[in-house]
Write a protein that holds these residues in place. Structure first.
Motif, PDB file in Angstrom:
ATOM      1  N   UNK A   1       0.847  -1.180   0.000  1.00 47.00           N
ATOM      2  CA  UNK A   1       0.000   0.000   0.000  1.00 47.00           C
ATOM      3  C   UNK A   1       0.894   1.244   0.000  1.00 47.00           C
ATOM      4  N   UNK A   2       0.519   2.230  -0.760  1.00 50.01           N
ATOM      5  CA  UNK A   2       1.317   3.451  -0.894  1.00 50.01           C
ATOM      6  C   UNK A   2       1.541   4.117   0.460  1.00 50.01           C
ATOM      7  N   UNK A   3       0.554   4.100   1.335  1.00 51.86           N
ATOM      8  CA  UNK A   3       0.702   4.713   2.652  1.00 51.86           C
ATOM      9  C   UNK A   3       1.864   4.083   3.420  1.00 51.86           C
ATOM     10  N   UNK A   4       2.008   2.783   3.316  1.00 49.42           N
ATOM     11  CA  UNK A   4       3.120   2.093   3.982  1.00 49.42           C
ATOM     12  C   UNK A   4       4.462   2.489   3.376  1.00 49.42           C
ATOM     13  N   UNK A   5       4.498   2.657   2.067  1.00 50.66           N
ATOM     14  CA  UNK A   5       5.729   3.103   1.395  1.00 50.66           C
ATOM     15  C   UNK A   5       6.100   4.506   1.883  1.00 50.66           C
ATOM     16  N   UNK A   6       5.108   5.379   2.004  1.00 53.37           N
ATOM     17  CA  UNK A   6       5.365   6.742   2.471  1.00 53.37           C
ATOM     18  C   UNK A   6       5.872   6.758   3.911  1.00 53.37           C
ATOM     19  N   UNK A   7       5.347   5.888   4.751  1.00 49.40           N
ATOM     20  CA  UNK A   7       5.790   5.841   6.147  1.00 49.40           C
ATOM     21  C   UNK A   7       7.219   5.310   6.277  1.00 49.40           C
ATOM     22  N   UNK A   8       7.611   4.398   5.396  1.00 52.57           N
ATOM     23  CA  UNK A   8       8.936   3.781   5.519  1.00 52.57           C
ATOM     24  C   UNK A   8      10.020   4.482   4.703  1.00 52.57           C
ATOM     25  N   UNK A   9       9.636   5.318   3.743  1.00 59.11           N
ATOM     26  CA  UNK A   9      10.630   6.009   2.925  1.00 59.11           C
ATOM     27  C   UNK A   9      11.331   7.074   3.756  1.00 59.11           C
ATOM     28  N   UNK A  10      12.625   6.943   3.880  1.00 58.64           N
ATOM     29  CA  UNK A  10      13.449   7.901   4.604  1.00 58.64           C
ATOM     30  C   UNK A  10      14.639   8.254   3.728  1.00 58.64           C
ATOM     31  N   UNK A  11      15.232   9.391   3.961  1.00 52.58           N
ATOM     32  CA  UNK A  11      16.415   9.785   3.193  1.00 52.58           C
ATOM     33  C   UNK A  11      17.602   8.920   3.610  1.00 52.58           C
ATOM     34  N   UNK A  12      18.127   8.181   2.643  1.00 53.73           N
ATOM     35  CA  UNK A  12      19.261   7.289   2.873  1.00 53.73           C
ATOM     36  C   UNK A  12      20.500   7.909   2.230  1.00 53.73           C
ATOM     37  N   UNK A  13      21.549   8.049   3.043  1.00 50.04           N
ATOM     38  CA  UNK A  13      22.787   8.655   2.555  1.00 50.04           C
ATOM     39  C   UNK A  13      23.977   7.702   2.603  1.00 50.04           C
ATOM     40  N   UNK A  14      23.738   6.487   3.070  1.00 54.06           N
ATOM     41  CA  UNK A  14      24.797   5.471   3.116  1.00 54.06           C
ATOM     42  C   UNK A  14      24.285   4.243   2.377  1.00 54.06           C
ATOM     43  N   UNK A  15      25.098   3.782   1.435  1.00 51.05           N
ATOM     44  CA  UNK A  15      24.679   2.691   0.564  1.00 51.05           C
ATOM     45  C   UNK A  15      25.658   1.528   0.621  1.00 51.05           C
ATOM     46  N   UNK A  16      25.126   0.331   0.420  1.00 52.09           N
ATOM     47  CA  UNK A  16      25.970  -0.850   0.305  1.00 52.09           C
ATOM     48  C   UNK A  16      26.766  -0.776  -0.995  1.00 52.09           C
ATOM     49  N   UNK A  17      27.894  -1.426  -1.011  1.00 52.31           N
ATOM     50  CA  UNK A  17      28.717  -1.497  -2.213  1.00 52.31           C
ATOM     51  C   UNK A  17      28.146  -2.603  -3.106  1.00 52.31           C
ATOM     52  N   UNK A  18      26.988  -2.330  -3.665  1.00 55.03           N
ATOM     53  CA  UNK A  18      26.253  -3.313  -4.454  1.00 55.03           C
ATOM     54  C   UNK A  18      25.516  -2.570  -5.568  1.00 55.03           C
ATOM     55  N   UNK A  19      25.727  -2.996  -6.797  1.00 56.25           N
ATOM     56  CA  UNK A  19      25.090  -2.272  -7.897  1.00 56.25           C
ATOM     57  C   UNK A  19      23.592  -2.556  -7.944  1.00 56.25           C
ATOM     58  N   UNK A  20      22.869  -1.587  -8.437  1.00 58.19           N
ATOM     59  CA  UNK A  20      21.427  -1.732  -8.622  1.00 58.19           C
ATOM     60  C   UNK A  20      21.209  -2.439  -9.954  1.00 58.19           C
ATOM     61  N   UNK A  21      20.413  -3.491  -9.923  1.00 63.30           N
ATOM     62  CA  UNK A  21      20.164  -4.291 -11.114  1.00 63.30           C
ATOM     63  C   UNK A  21      19.499  -3.460 -12.215  1.00 63.30           C
ATOM     64  N   UNK A  22      19.886  -3.754 -13.447  1.00 65.10           N
ATOM     65  CA  UNK A  22      19.351  -3.045 -14.623  1.00 65.10           C
ATOM     66  C   UNK A  22      17.830  -3.090 -14.637  1.00 65.10           C
ATOM     67  N   UNK A  23      17.238  -4.223 -14.266  1.00 63.63           N
ATOM     68  CA  UNK A  23      15.773  -4.349 -14.263  1.00 63.63           C
ATOM     69  C   UNK A  23      15.138  -3.336 -13.307  1.00 63.63           C
ATOM     70  N   UNK A  24      15.768  -3.130 -12.154  1.00 63.74           N
ATOM     71  CA  UNK A  24      15.226  -2.159 -11.194  1.00 63.74           C
ATOM     72  C   UNK A  24      15.408  -0.729 -11.691  1.00 63.74           C
ATOM     73  N   UNK A  25      16.546  -0.462 -12.304  1.00 68.76           N
ATOM     74  CA  UNK A  25      16.760   0.872 -12.871  1.00 68.76           C
ATOM     75  C   UNK A  25      15.707   1.155 -13.941  1.00 68.76           C
ATOM     76  N   UNK A  26      15.438   0.168 -14.796  1.00 73.08           N
ATOM     77  CA  UNK A  26      14.437   0.340 -15.852  1.00 73.08           C
ATOM     78  C   UNK A  26      13.057   0.637 -15.279  1.00 73.08           C
ATOM     79  N   UNK A  27      12.672  -0.068 -14.216  1.00 75.13           N
ATOM     80  CA  UNK A  27      11.356   0.163 -13.605  1.00 75.13           C
ATOM     81  C   UNK A  27      11.291   1.569 -13.006  1.00 75.13           C
TER      82      UNK A  27
END
Length: 173
Positions: A1-27
């Motif tokens: 549900x979008x409301x749950x996404x809004x509640x959990x979305x926070x500004x993230x400034x530290x990332x794992x050393x892991x590339x984002x898959x092309x499929x996710x970038x495309x979406x």
């Protein structure tokens, strides 16, 4: 549900050393193309950057606030043709929000980096600097960049009982 996404979305400034898959970038990018736009002008365009050296250069666009981008595996630069619409800022901002919400839905973290009205140096705006780095044509303005990647930090969701309900008004102020 979008409301749950809004509640959990926070500004993230530290990332794992892991590339984002092309499929996710495309979406994420297809979702940005679905963003609402005044009169369907769609003045925005998006530059997805996965090259680590380019991301490092982009992270230097302004002081302070953009340096963390160097640790992200993906930067999405949100630009718009400022002559095609009088509300290009709003349209570009809406699309950047869609990017962040889609990233959250894909279990990725993100953080908006404001570019418009910010400075690289006293003589050069952050947008001018980014346009040079990415060879963006003159008619486009840079609204923001969105850092995207797998989070390397945990942030608690927003709590409904802590929302600023005093900011809500019905019928009249």
């Amino acid at each position: 549900m979008l409301f749950d996404i809004l509640k959990t979305r926070r500004s993230i400034r530290k990332f794992q050393n892991k590339e984002v898959e092309k499929e996710k970038i495309d979406v994420i990018l297809k979702s940005a193309l679905l963003a609402p736009s005044s009169r369907s002008i769609r003045p925005w365009q998006f530059v997805a950057v996965t090259d680590a050296e380019l991301i490092r250069q982009l992270s230097l666009c302004r002081e302070p606030g953009s340096q963390f981008l160097a640790g992200a595996p993906l930067a999405i630069v949100v630009i718009a043709d400022n002559g095609s619409s009088d509300v290009w800022i709003e349209d570009a901002s809406i699309s950047a929000t869609i990017i962040q919400l889609m990233a959250q839905d894909l279990e990725l973290g993100s953080c908006w980096i404001q570019v418009r009205e910010r400075f690289h140096t006293k003589q050069e705006t952050a947008g001018e600097y980014i346009k040079k780095v990415l060879e963006i044509p003159e008619q486009y303005s840079v609204e923001c960049m969105v850092a995207v990647g797998y989070p390397a930090e945990d942030k608690k969701p927003y709590e409904e009982n802590a929302l600023p309900y005093q900011k809500l008004h019905f019928n009249k102020f």
